[in-house]
Design a protein around this motif. Structure first.
Motif, PDB file in Angstrom:
ATOM      1  N   PRO A  30       0.818  -1.227   0.000  1.00 21.77           N
ATOM      2  CA  PRO A  30       0.000   0.000   0.000  1.00 21.77           C
ATOM      3  C   PRO A  30       0.847   1.269   0.000  1.00 21.77           C
ATOM      4  O   PRO A  30       0.455   2.279  -0.571  1.00 21.77           O
ATOM      5  CB  PRO A  30      -0.828  -0.121   1.283  1.00 21.77           C
ATOM      6  N   GLU A  31       2.011   1.220   0.631  1.00 20.00           N
ATOM      7  CA  GLU A  31       2.905   2.370   0.658  1.00 20.00           C
ATOM      8  C   GLU A  31       4.301   1.936   0.223  1.00 20.00           C
ATOM      9  O   GLU A  31       4.753   0.842   0.548  1.00 20.00           O
ATOM     10  CB  GLU A  31       2.973   2.982   2.063  1.00 20.00           C
ATOM     11  N   VAL A  32       4.967   2.825  -0.504  1.00 21.27           N
ATOM     12  CA  VAL A  32       6.336   2.552  -0.960  1.00 21.27           C
ATOM     13  C   VAL A  32       7.286   3.390  -0.117  1.00 21.27           C
ATOM     14  O   VAL A  32       7.421   4.604  -0.320  1.00 21.27           O
ATOM     15  CB  VAL A  32       6.493   2.872  -2.457  1.00 21.27           C
TER      16      VAL A  32
ATOM     17  N   ARG B 182      14.916  11.028   0.190  1.00 22.07           N
ATOM     18  CA  ARG B 182      15.203  11.950   1.289  1.00 22.07           C
ATOM     19  C   ARG B 182      15.186  11.235   2.639  1.00 22.07           C
ATOM     20  O   ARG B 182      15.902  11.614   3.564  1.00 22.07           O
ATOM     21  CB  ARG B 182      14.190  13.099   1.283  1.00 22.07           C
ATOM     22  N   LYS B 183      14.380  10.196   2.737  1.00 21.24           N
ATOM     23  CA  LYS B 183      14.310   9.420   3.978  1.00 21.24           C
ATOM     24  C   LYS B 183      15.366   8.312   4.038  1.00 21.24           C
ATOM     25  O   LYS B 183      15.405   7.533   4.993  1.00 21.24           O
ATOM     26  CB  LYS B 183      12.925   8.804   4.121  1.00 21.24           C
ATOM     27  N   GLY B 184      16.217   8.230   3.006  1.00 15.81           N
ATOM     28  CA  GLY B 184      17.265   7.206   2.980  1.00 15.81           C
ATOM     29  C   GLY B 184      16.743   5.820   2.648  1.00 15.81           C
ATOM     30  O   GLY B 184      17.356   4.824   3.040  1.00 15.81           O
ATOM     31  N   GLY B 185      15.639   5.760   1.910  1.00 14.58           N
ATOM     32  CA  GLY B 185      15.030   4.470   1.617  1.00 14.58           C
ATOM     33  C   GLY B 185      15.399   3.882   0.282  1.00 14.58           C
ATOM     34  O   GLY B 185      14.837   2.841  -0.117  1.00 14.58           O
ATOM     35  N   VAL B 186      16.329   4.501  -0.456  1.00 15.49           N
ATOM     36  CA  VAL B 186      16.735   3.985  -1.766  1.00 15.49           C
ATOM     37  C   VAL B 186      18.067   3.254  -1.649  1.00 15.49           C
ATOM     38  O   VAL B 186      19.051   3.799  -1.140  1.00 15.49           O
ATOM     39  CB  VAL B 186      16.858   5.120  -2.805  1.00 15.49           C
ATOM     40  N   SER B 187      18.090   2.016  -2.101  1.00 16.67           N
ATOM     41  CA  SER B 187      19.327   1.238  -2.165  1.00 16.67           C
ATOM     42  C   SER B 187      19.547   0.801  -3.607  1.00 16.67           C
ATOM     43  O   SER B 187      18.621   0.835  -4.422  1.00 16.67           O
ATOM     44  CB  SER B 187      19.255   0.023  -1.237  1.00 16.67           C
ATOM     45  N   MET B 188      20.777   0.388  -3.921  1.00 14.02           N
ATOM     46  CA  MET B 188      21.108   0.097  -5.315  1.00 14.02           C
ATOM     47  C   MET B 188      21.895  -1.194  -5.447  1.00 14.02           C
ATOM     48  O   MET B 188      22.644  -1.592  -4.549  1.00 14.02           O
ATOM     49  CB  MET B 188      21.919   1.243  -5.929  1.00 14.02           C
TER      50      MET B 188
ATOM     51  N   VAL C  59      12.430  -4.031   0.989  1.00 11.04           N
ATOM     52  CA  VAL C  59      12.086  -3.078  -0.076  1.00 11.04           C
ATOM     53  C   VAL C  59      10.621  -3.274  -0.445  1.00 11.04           C
ATOM     54  O   VAL C  59      10.071  -4.366  -0.289  1.00 11.04           O
ATOM     55  CB  VAL C  59      12.979  -3.238  -1.329  1.00 11.04           C
ATOM     56  N   ASP C  60      10.008  -2.217  -0.953  1.00  3.66           N
ATOM     57  CA  ASP C  60       8.613  -2.264  -1.363  1.00  3.66           C
ATOM     58  C   ASP C  60       8.456  -2.237  -2.872  1.00  3.66           C
ATOM     59  O   ASP C  60       7.353  -2.442  -3.388  1.00  3.66           O
ATOM     60  CB  ASP C  60       7.838  -1.088  -0.758  1.00  3.66           C
ATOM     61  N   ARG C  61       9.534  -1.931  -3.567  1.00  2.00           N
ATOM     62  CA  ARG C  61       9.492  -1.902  -5.033  1.00  2.00           C
ATOM     63  C   ARG C  61      10.905  -2.096  -5.570  1.00  2.00           C
ATOM     64  O   ARG C  61      11.872  -1.616  -4.975  1.00  2.00           O
ATOM     65  CB  ARG C  61       8.909  -0.581  -5.527  1.00  2.00           C
ATOM     66  N   VAL C  62      10.994  -2.787  -6.712  1.00  2.00           N
ATOM     67  CA  VAL C  62      12.282  -3.019  -7.365  1.00  2.00           C
ATOM     68  C   VAL C  62      12.190  -2.481  -8.787  1.00  2.00           C
ATOM     69  O   VAL C  62      11.304  -2.883  -9.560  1.00  2.00           O
ATOM     70  CB  VAL C  62      12.641  -4.517  -7.383  1.00  2.00           C
ATOM     71  N   ILE C  63      13.102  -1.572  -9.122  1.00  2.00           N
ATOM     72  CA  ILE C  63      13.143  -0.952 -10.446  1.00  2.00           C
ATOM     73  C   ILE C  63      14.467  -1.305 -11.116  1.00  2.00           C
ATOM     74  O   ILE C  63      15.529  -1.232 -10.486  1.00  2.00           O
ATOM     75  CB  ILE C  63      13.029   0.584 -10.352  1.00  2.00           C
ATOM     76  N   VAL C  64      14.405  -1.688 -12.390  1.00  2.00           N
ATOM     77  CA  VAL C  64      15.619  -1.962 -13.161  1.00  2.00           C
ATOM     78  C   VAL C  64      15.785  -0.866 -14.207  1.00  2.00           C
ATOM     79  O   VAL C  64      14.875  -0.612 -15.011  1.00  2.00           O
ATOM     80  CB  VAL C  64      15.566  -3.341 -13.844  1.00  2.00           C
ATOM     81  N   VAL C  65      16.936  -0.198 -14.205  1.00  2.00           N
ATOM     82  CA  VAL C  65      17.245   0.859 -15.168  1.00  2.00           C
ATOM     83  C   VAL C  65      18.312   0.316 -16.122  1.00  2.00           C
ATOM     84  O   VAL C  65      19.409  -0.037 -15.688  1.00  2.00           O
ATOM     85  CB  VAL C  65      17.745   2.131 -14.460  1.00  2.00           C
TER      86      VAL C  65
END
Length: 291
Positions: A72-74, A113-119, A169-175
Motif C-alpha cells: 500500500p505504501e512505498v 530523502r528518507k534514505g530508503g533507496v538502495s542500489m 524493499v517495497d518496489r524493485v526498479i531496473v534501469v
C-alpha cells in the motif's frame, strides 16, 4: 604559428588514432552481431513467460504469493542499474546514469530523502559513479560483461526477491538500455517487483487448462520469470553497448578524416609559404650581388 614539423607530428598522431578507432569499430560490429542474436533469442521466451504469469495472476488470489501483491505504501526502493564496464561508447553510460538519477531524485524523491533507496549496480561505470557519491550500494558487479553468465542474473534476481519477501524493499526498479537499433537505444526504468497482473483487456483470449492448478504453476514460474527478465535486461544492455561503441568509433573515424584533411591543407599552405620565403630571399640576394 605551427611549424611544418609540428603539423607532420599531428598528422601522424591523427592517423594512428584513426587506425585504432577503425579497428575498434570493426571489433564492436563483430561483438554486436553475437550480442544482438543472444538478446533477440531471449525476447520470445521472456515475453511469453511474462504474459503467461500475468494472465495466471489475474485468475488467482495474488495475496497467496507476496511477489505478486503490491504494498500500500512505498517506503523503500531497490534500483538495479545496468551500465557498461568500459567507456568509448558515446553517451551510452551518461544517459542511463541520468535516467537512474532522475528515477531516484524525481520519481522517488520522498523515499530518497528518507534514505530508503538502495542500489545494485551491474557494470563498472555505474558502480563507480554512484559509489563516489555515497549512495547505498548493496552489491556491485564490476566487469560483469567480460564473462556474462546466467548465474549473475539469477544472483541479482534472488537478492531482489529475497529483499522484497523480507520486507526490506517495497518496489524493485531496473534501469537499463534496451537494444532497439544501432542509432537509437531505448532507455528504460522497468518495474521488476511486484509483478503486475494483466488487466482483463490485455489478457490472452486463449482458454488454457492448467494442471495441477494456476496457483501451483505461479509458484514455479515466479522465480523463473525473475531470473529470465534480469537475464534479458543484461543481454539487451550488452547489445546496446556494442551498438553505441560501434557508432561512436565510426563517428570518431569520420572526424579523423576531416581533421586530416584540414591538417593537410594547413601543411601545404605552410610549405608553400616557406618555399615563397626562400625564393624571395634568393632573389633579394641575387639583386644585392648584381648591384
Amino acid at each position: 604559428m605551427a611549424t611544418l614539423k609540428d603539423i607532420r607530428v599531428r598528422i601522424k598522431g591523427v592517423k594512428s588514432t584513426q587506425q585504432v578507432t577503425k579497428a575498434m569499430k570493426m571489433v564492436a560490429a563483430a561483438k554486436l552481431r553475437r550480442a544482438q542474436d543472444r538478446a533477440v533469442m531471449a525476447r520470445p521466451y521472456a515475453g511469453k513467460l511474462k504474459e503467461m504469469l500475468g494472465s495466471l495472476s489475474a485468475k488467482v488470489d495474488t495475496s497467496r504469493n507476496p511477489l505478486l501483491s503490491g504494498r500500500p505504501e512505498v517506503n523503500k526502493v531497490l534500483v538495479i542499474l545496468i551500465t557498461s564496464d568500459r567507456g568509448l561508447c558515446g553517451a551510452f553510460n551518461t544517459n542511463i546514469i541520468k535516467l537512474a538519477y532522475k528515477t531516484i531524485h524525481e520519481d522517488y524523491a520522498d523515499v530518497h530523502r528518507k534514505g530508503g533507496v538502495s542500489m545494485i549496480c551491474a557494470g563498472t561505470r555505474g558502480l563507480e559513479f554512484f559509489r563516489k557519491r555515497d549512495y547505498n550500494i548493496l552489491k556491485g558487479y564490476p566487469a560483469v560483461f567480460q564473462n556474462l553468465d546466467f548465474s549473475i542474473a539469477k544472483e541479482i534476481a534472488d537478492t531482489a526477491s529475497g529483499m522484497y519477501l523480507r520486507g526490506e524493499v517495497d518496489r524493485v526498479i531496473v534501469v537499463y538500455n534496451e537494444f532497439k537499433s544501432v542509432l537509437a537505444p531505448n532507455l528504460k526504468a522497468e518495474e521488476l517487483l511486484p509483478i503486475a497482473p494483466v488487466s482483463a483487456g490485455k489478457e490472452s483470449s486463449s482458454d488454457y487448462i492448467y494442471e495441477p492448478s494456476p496457483s501451483a504453476i505461479i509458484d514455479v514460474l515466479v522465480p523463473r520469470h525473475l531470473n529470465t527478465q534480469v537475464w534479458r535486461m543484461l543481454l539487451e544492455s550488452n547489445a546496446a553497448e556494442h551498438a553505441a561503441r560501434m557508432a561512436a568509433m565510426d563517428s570518431a573515424t569520420e572526424n579523423a578524416k576531416d581533421l586530416l584533411r584540414s591538417l593537410n591543407i594547413s601543411y601545404n599552405r605552410a610549405r608553400q609559404a616557406a618555399i615563397t620565403t626562400e625564393l624571395s630571399e634568393i632573389v633579394a640576394g641575387a639583386d644585392a650581388l648584381s648591384s
